[in-house]
Design a protein around this motif. Structure first.
Motif, short mmCIF file in Angstrom:
data_model
loop_
_atom_site.label_atom_id
_atom_site.label_comp_id
_atom_site.label_asym_id
_atom_site.label_seq_id
_atom_site.Cartn_x
_atom_site.Cartn_y
_atom_site.Cartn_z
N THR A 416 0.81 -1.23 0.00
CA THR A 416 0.00 0.00 0.00
C THR A 416 0.84 1.28 0.00
O THR A 416 0.35 2.33 -0.40
CB THR A 416 -0.92 0.02 1.23
OG1 THR A 416 -0.13 -0.19 2.41
CG2 THR A 416 -1.98 -1.07 1.14
N ALA A 417 2.09 1.20 0.49
CA ALA A 417 2.92 2.41 0.56
C ALA A 417 4.39 2.01 0.49
O ALA A 417 4.79 0.97 1.02
CB ALA A 417 2.65 3.18 1.85
N VAL A 418 5.19 2.85 -0.16
CA VAL A 418 6.65 2.65 -0.23
C VAL A 418 7.33 4.00 -0.04
O VAL A 418 6.77 5.04 -0.39
CB VAL A 418 7.10 2.04 -1.58
CG1 VAL A 418 6.73 0.57 -1.68
CG2 VAL A 418 6.54 2.82 -2.76
N THR A 419 8.53 3.98 0.52
CA THR A 419 9.30 5.22 0.67
C THR A 419 10.78 4.90 0.85
O THR A 419 11.14 3.78 1.21
CB THR A 419 8.78 6.04 1.87
OG1 THR A 419 9.41 7.32 1.87
CG2 THR A 419 9.04 5.35 3.20
N PHE A 420 11.62 5.89 0.56
CA PHE A 420 13.06 5.81 0.82
C PHE A 420 13.39 6.53 2.12
O PHE A 420 12.70 7.49 2.48
CB PHE A 420 13.85 6.49 -0.31
CG PHE A 420 14.05 5.66 -1.55
CD1 PHE A 420 15.17 4.85 -1.69
CD2 PHE A 420 13.13 5.71 -2.59
CE1 PHE A 420 15.37 4.10 -2.84
CE2 PHE A 420 13.32 4.96 -3.74
CZ PHE A 420 14.44 4.15 -3.87
N THR A 421 14.44 6.10 2.80
CA THR A 421 14.99 6.90 3.90
C THR A 421 15.80 8.04 3.30
O THR A 421 16.11 8.05 2.11
CB THR A 421 15.87 6.04 4.82
OG1 THR A 421 16.90 5.45 4.03
CG2 THR A 421 15.06 4.96 5.52
N VAL A 426 17.95 2.69 2.01
CA VAL A 426 16.96 1.80 2.63
C VAL A 426 15.58 2.13 2.07
O VAL A 426 15.21 3.30 1.94
CB VAL A 426 16.96 1.95 4.17
CG1 VAL A 426 15.84 1.11 4.79
CG2 VAL A 426 18.31 1.53 4.76
N ILE A 427 14.84 1.06 1.72
CA ILE A 427 13.46 1.20 1.23
C ILE A 427 12.54 0.61 2.28
O ILE A 427 12.81 -0.47 2.83
CB ILE A 427 13.28 0.46 -0.11
CG1 ILE A 427 14.03 1.18 -1.23
CG2 ILE A 427 11.81 0.33 -0.47
CD1 ILE A 427 14.13 0.38 -2.50
N LEU A 428 11.45 1.30 2.56
CA LEU A 428 10.44 0.80 3.48
C LEU A 428 9.14 0.58 2.72
O LEU A 428 8.79 1.37 1.82
CB LEU A 428 10.20 1.79 4.62
CG LEU A 428 11.34 1.89 5.64
CD1 LEU A 428 11.38 3.25 6.26
CD2 LEU A 428 11.17 0.82 6.71
N ALA A 438 11.75 -3.39 5.82
CA ALA A 438 12.87 -2.51 5.43
C ALA A 438 13.83 -3.32 4.58
O ALA A 438 14.22 -4.44 4.95
CB ALA A 438 13.57 -1.98 6.68
N PHE A 439 14.20 -2.78 3.42
CA PHE A 439 15.08 -3.47 2.47
C PHE A 439 16.37 -2.68 2.29
O PHE A 439 16.35 -1.45 2.14
CB PHE A 439 14.39 -3.62 1.12
CG PHE A 439 13.09 -4.38 1.18
CD1 PHE A 439 13.08 -5.76 1.22
CD2 PHE A 439 11.87 -3.70 1.21
CE1 PHE A 439 11.88 -6.46 1.28
CE2 PHE A 439 10.67 -4.38 1.26
CZ PHE A 439 10.68 -5.77 1.30
N ASP A 440 17.48 -3.41 2.27
CA ASP A 440 18.81 -2.82 2.13
C ASP A 440 19.19 -2.82 0.64
O ASP A 440 19.19 -3.87 -0.01
CB ASP A 440 19.80 -3.66 2.95
CG ASP A 440 21.22 -3.13 2.86
OD1 ASP A 440 21.42 -2.08 2.22
OD2 ASP A 440 22.12 -3.77 3.42
N LEU A 441 19.51 -1.65 0.09
CA LEU A 441 19.86 -1.57 -1.33
C LEU A 441 21.33 -1.89 -1.60
O LEU A 441 21.75 -1.88 -2.75
CB LEU A 441 19.53 -0.18 -1.89
CG LEU A 441 18.07 0.04 -2.29
CD1 LEU A 441 17.91 1.38 -2.97
CD2 LEU A 441 17.55 -1.07 -3.19
N SER A 466 15.83 11.49 10.09
CA SER A 466 17.05 10.79 10.52
C SER A 466 17.05 9.32 10.09
O SER A 466 18.07 8.65 10.13
CB SER A 466 17.19 10.86 12.04
OG SER A 466 16.15 10.12 12.66
N GLY A 467 15.88 8.82 9.70
CA GLY A 467 15.76 7.42 9.32
C GLY A 467 15.68 6.48 10.50
O GLY A 467 15.77 5.26 10.34
#
Length: 603
Positions: A416-421, A426-428, A438-441, A466-467
């Motif tokens: 439903t939602a995605v964003t970058f720190t 990092v992608i959430l 949370a995904f590590d690029l 700040s993430g």
């Protein structure tokens, strides 16, 4: 100040339906994506979507032999003549009925389209501007059912048309004395493809029940005799006189007979079937769905409904390779001019693959979201876009090449939602499966999974500058959950809204979280004061989206009534508004036609 925007790429989908085509040099692939076309440059690893569109989805694409023109035809038979060099529309045309296939002659002077049970031969547009770019030359009748496929001889003298009535017809592009039409049977199912041998009238026909017939002709291409001028002129004048009374011109008409009498067949070209082969002897796959043939290397590629494809060498039908590339039907197959690369399109999953068969390696392997794409976000540096779809996939795309380079499949329900720190590494993502991940690029892995004490469907997501603090809003319990990024622990649960949470946003400069809800309120939560409600802003309609200004001094709120309001959140005072209702038109359904009546409804 004026801004000029250029349409550069289409992300989220790489193939929908229709036929794939390689460009003249064989280094780029043209793929229909809905009502647009994307060109994949396989040598430079880039993708470009042309800034033009048909009204409905494209079902067939025909490329001219010199690589300068393309004909795009949509589901209802509306066609665009497109310049591949200028990337613009040159001409519009309407074929009045759905078209099944289109093919230019090898010399580029003519093209054939198949619709209903007829084949229509047109003069191809030239390099100069013309009043009417599509001039009908001949209409060919013969098949009793819908026509399915086309192939030309190398010298453009004849073409073959396959049909759903299990027959294949060979027609002369000119009126040849010894070949006007010829009907071939021998199959027990729909004809999927037909191919002429190189510089020959010998023919291969392939049917849906995975049968291949090899046909040998008793005449060579240079043995075709032109019709005497007297006979040809008489028939042409008769056809022109008939056309005066027709609403739609049909050009010269050629009516084929499946069983001509002895007098008509005398001194004419004859075909004989020399072999018949079957693909599915083991019975492990059923329907043959697509095929392509490379004449110089005698390489035949066939795709099946089970996702398997075969490589055979003709005319001996020697199996070179067999591989499963998908669990969905292969909708389109194409071979490039050198015969090294084979393109496959699977419409069920939106897959596009280019395979180098000699080295057995992928040149291109892309798959879009096969359901609706729900959310997207840019990375802070603008190099990447992350997308989330109802298929539960999170995909990361490179904005310069338009290629997807990583797909995360850990979610078990729609995203439903995605964003970058803020650091961009990092992608959430929030999902209806009750998790925020949370995904590590750097390592391309899911390194944190945030959950709530009771299962909740998350509808929105935000991360602070700040993430370190992650928040997600629930659409069923009307609560906001706060987690620590470092430990993964749940820090707090914020209650107070009386409707589903629709949007969250952190103030970039202060420790304040804004939450929007369908209960017609926006709440401001103070992170430093134990997440107490600092302010509650009351609106006149359900709130959809909330966002802070980059300097954190102003808050923008979009509501269901089409109004965007601006707030000084420190003093809870509205500072301005934009009335969007006058500029927003009512949406229309996917299959609604654009008519005067429909346009008036939207106002």
């Amino acid at each position: 100040m004026k801004f000029a925007y250029r349409f550069s790429g289409l992300l989220g989908t790489v193939y929908r339906r229709g036929n794939l085509s390689f460009t003249r040099d064989g280094s780029a692939l043209v793929s229909p994506v809905g009502n647009r076309i994307s060109v994949f440059d396989l040598k430079n690893n880039k993708c470009e979507t042309f800034p033009l569109a048909t009204r409905l989805n494209i079902v067939c694409v025909g490329l001219s032999p010199d690589g300068s023109l393309a004909i795009l035809i949509d589901e209802e038979g509306a066609a665009l003549l497109v310049s591949l060099i200028g990337k613009c529309v040159i001409h519009h045309f309407y074929f009045h009925k759905p078209v099944h296939s289109v093919s230019f002659s090898p010399d580029g002077k003519k093209f054939v389209i198949t619709k209903d049970n007829v084949a229509l031969l047109y003069h191809a547009p030239g390099r100069k501007r013309e009043f009417n770019a599509f001039v009908l030359d001949k209409t060919y009748y013969g098949p009793y059912d819908e026509t399915t496929c086309i192939d030309w001889t190398d010298d453009s003298k004849c073409f073959a048309v396959g049909s759903k009535d299990m027959s294949t017809w060979v027609f002369g592009a000119e009126r040849w004395a010894n070949l006007i039409y010829y009907s071939l049977g021998g199959h027990k199912d729909i004809i999927v493809a037909c191919f002429f041998e190189e510089n020959s009238l010998d023919l291969y026909t392939i049917s849906q029940d995975a049968a291949l017939c090899v046909w040998q002709c008793d005449t060579q291409l240079d043995g075709l005799r032109p019709m005497p001028p007297k006979d040809a002129a008489g028939e042409k004048n008769a056809a022109e006189n008939d056309e005066e009374f027709l609403e739609e011109p049909r050009g010269e008409e050629i009516h084929g007979k499946a069983n001509p009498n002895e007098r008509e067949a005398r001194d004419k070209v004859k075909y004989s079937r020399v072999a018949k082969y079957f693909f599915n002897k083991e019975g492990d796959f059923n329907n043959l769905t697509s095929a392509a043939y490379h004449k110089k290397t005698h390489l035949l590629v066939t795709g099946f409904a089970s996702g398997i494809f075969h490589l055979h060498e003709l005319p001996d039908f020697d199996l070179i390779h067999s591989l499963s590339i998908s669990d969905q039907r292969i909708a389109s197959v194409s071979i490039n001019c050198t015969g090294e690369w084979i393109a496959f399109g699977c419409s069920g999953l939106g897959q596009l693959l280019v395979w180098e068969w000699q080295s057995e390696s992928y040149v291109l392997k892309q798959q879009g979201h096969f359901n609706s794409m729900v959310s997207l976000a840019y990375s802070p540096d603008g190099q990447y876009i992350v997308t989330g779809g109802e298929d539960g996939k999170v995909k990361v795309w490179n904005t310069s090449s338009s290629f997807c380079f990583v797909t995360f499949t850990e979610h078990t329900s729609g995203v439903t939602a995605v964003t970058f720190t803020s650091n961009g590494y990092v992608i959430l993502s929030a999902s209806l499966d009750g998790t925020v991940r949370a995904f590590d690029l750097h390592r391309y892995r899911n390194f944190r999974t945030f959950t709530s004490p009771r299962p909740s469907q998350f509808s929105c997501l935000a991360v602070d500058s700040s993430g370190e603090i992650v928040s997600a809003g629930s659409q069923d319990s009307f609560e906001i959950f706060i987690w620590s990024m470092q430990s993964g622990r749940l820090l707090d649960v914020l209650s107070g809204h009386e409707g589903p949470i629709s949007s969250l946003s952190f103030n970039p400069m202060k420790c304040v979280l804004a939450s929007a809800s369908w209960d017609k309120t926006v709440k401001l939560w103070d992170m430093l004061d134990s997440w107490r409600t600092k302010e509650t802003l009351i609106l006149n309609s359900d709130v959809l989206v909330v966002a802070f200004r980059p300097d954190g001094k102003e808050l923008a709120v979009a509501a269901l009534n089409g109004q965007i309001t601006f707030w000084d959140h420190e003093n809870a005072v509205q500072t301005g508004s934009i009335e969007g209702r006058h500029d927003l038109q009512m949406g229309r359904k996917e299959l609604d036609k654009i008519t005067a009546k429909q346009a008036a409804k939207g106002k």
